[in-house]
Design an enzyme around this catalytic site. Sequence first.
Site, short mmCIF file in Angstrom:
data_model
loop_
_atom_site.label_atom_id
_atom_site.label_comp_id
_atom_site.label_asym_id
_atom_site.label_seq_id
_atom_site.Cartn_x
_atom_site.Cartn_y
_atom_site.Cartn_z
N ASP A 12 1.12 -1.28 -0.08
CA ASP A 12 -0.08 -0.11 -0.04
C ASP A 12 1.12 1.24 0.05
O ASP A 12 0.38 2.25 0.36
CB ASP A 12 -1.01 -0.06 1.13
N HIS A 40 -4.33 -2.27 -5.97
CA HIS A 40 -3.72 -1.15 -6.18
C HIS A 40 -4.85 -0.12 -6.26
O HIS A 40 -5.94 -0.60 -6.99
CB HIS A 40 -2.78 -0.99 -7.48
P1 GDP Z 1 -0.15 -0.16 -3.86
O1 GDP Z 1 -0.86 -1.20 -3.53
O2 GDP Z 1 1.10 -0.02 -3.22
O3 GDP Z 1 -0.59 0.42 -5.20
O4 GDP Z 1 -1.00 1.05 -2.74
P2 GDP Z 1 -2.63 1.43 -2.53
O5 GDP Z 1 -3.14 1.69 -4.02
O6 GDP Z 1 -3.24 0.24 -1.86
O7 GDP Z 1 -2.59 2.75 -1.76
C1 GDP Z 1 -2.15 3.93 -2.04
C2 GDP Z 1 -3.41 4.90 -2.02
O8 GDP Z 1 -2.71 6.16 -1.80
C3 GDP Z 1 -4.25 4.81 -2.95
O9 GDP Z 1 -5.60 5.22 -2.38
C4 GDP Z 1 -3.65 5.95 -4.00
O10 GDP Z 1 -4.71 6.53 -4.49
C5 GDP Z 1 -3.43 6.83 -3.15
N1 GDP Z 1 -2.04 7.82 -3.30
C6 GDP Z 1 -0.77 7.38 -3.86
N2 GDP Z 1 -0.05 8.17 -4.00
C7 GDP Z 1 -0.55 8.94 -3.34
C8 GDP Z 1 -0.15 10.61 -2.89
O11 GDP Z 1 1.23 10.81 -3.27
N3 GDP Z 1 -0.81 11.20 -2.12
C9 GDP Z 1 -1.99 10.82 -1.89
N4 GDP Z 1 -2.87 11.68 -1.11
N5 GDP Z 1 -2.59 9.74 -1.95
C10 GDP Z 1 -1.77 8.98 -2.70
#
Ligand code: GDP
Length: 430
Positions: A12, A40
């Site tokens: 995440d 994701h």
């Molecule tokens: P992954 O499994 O590593 O892809 O991560 P996730 O998708 O589970 O979690 C990342 C969350 O943070 C998602 O809701 C993204 O839209 C959000 N996100 C990613 N980068 C950023 C950021 O720089 N700022 C903010 N506020 N949200 C972000």
Amino acid sequence: MVKAVVGANWGDEGKGKITDMLAQDADIVVRFQGGANAGHTIKNSYGKFALHTLPSGVFYDHTTSVIGNGVALNVPKFFEELKSVTDKGVPMPKVMISDRAQMVMPYHIRFDEYEEERLKGAAFGSTKSGIAPFYSDKFAKTGFQVSELFEEKSLKEKIGRVIVQKNVLLEHLYHKPVLTVDEVFATLMEYKKMVEPYVGDVSAFLCDALKENKTILLEGQLGTLKDTDHGIYPMVTSSNTIAAYGAVGAGIAPYEIKQIVTVCKAYSSAVGGGAFVSEIFGEEADTLRDRGGDGGEYGATTGRPRRVGWFDCVASRYGCRLQGTTDVAFTVIDVLGYLDEIPVCVSYEIDGEETKDFPVTWKLERAKPVWKKLPGWKCDVSGIRKYEELPENCRKYIEFIEEQIGYPITMISNGPSREDIIYRESPLKK
Ligand code: GDP
């Protein structure tokens, strides 16, 4: 050229967003491990999507989305996801599924549920997607490869051999209905119909693509601390989450991976059980959880509230090292703008001794965080596109963490969209 996008922490970290962003310049995006157990979240002009199995390149019509041999392929889930994406107006992506990928069987999911039920309080907090039973079978050589769907006679015989063992467990350990050859065979024939148009020799495809100087992105799921070998065993996932496994799970030579972008979050979050040294609780945690990510820190697959904590330099340095990081993408920095001071875990104290080395699990469980407080910047940094325009305390926070982890932070993400990115020249980049 091959680039990997992987996680430094517990998952995440925002890998989906970074992959979606980098996929703009990629020809092929490959999932190389894991299954539909984690997700994701991606936000782009088509809307907001939770992807579990589809690679994050599906939104571009110039990329081919590949399911590598290392993935735990849940066939119905994969096609449901494909439909959910095209239903929202995304053009039908080009998809290739490795003939050597293995399939999650309906009984893997049931075994996962039954085992969590049996373990009760000692359960792993599994997402019950069948991942652990799937990988157990793969390595016990009782799993089913996509290629086996195309030789029906030996497939039927193999099902007969495999279910003998499954039925002993179902009957005597779990007291549940047993499997029949016909039922399993019928399921696999359904799967065959679905996958047939997409099956191919992924390794050969990637080898040709490399000869043509195509750009390939390997997309990791979860992060280093959930790696079966290098993570917080046994509270890990059942596959290797590190970039090195990208070579195995996609079928390419290890030396082809030239860039390893390790995604690292500006604070910590984790789902499931296991030691989490920099974890915080109570109101402090609730505030961070609700402000975190994009709309709060709640699991993309399960909706469960994520455990949250401050940045852990010990775990992240280890996480970056095991990935073989060439670039750190430092995400969700925009979330921290509300704090007067930001605690950072700089080392662990274990049985009275301070260490910066990430230990094995039983020692980790005794570790206490050693905090350093950095001044906050008390403003909203979203929308900023140049590093110099970030407030001084925000830059100091990033530079302090870079120094602690020892890997170059070359990308800073300050929002969930593709455009929310700041590129930076790092003094650590050779
Ligand atoms: P992954 O499994 O590593 O892809 O991560 P996730 O998708 O589970 O979690 C990342 C969350 O943070 C998602 O809701 C993204 O839209 C959000 N996100 C990613 N980068 C950023 C950021 O720089 N700022 C903010 N506020 N949200 C972000």
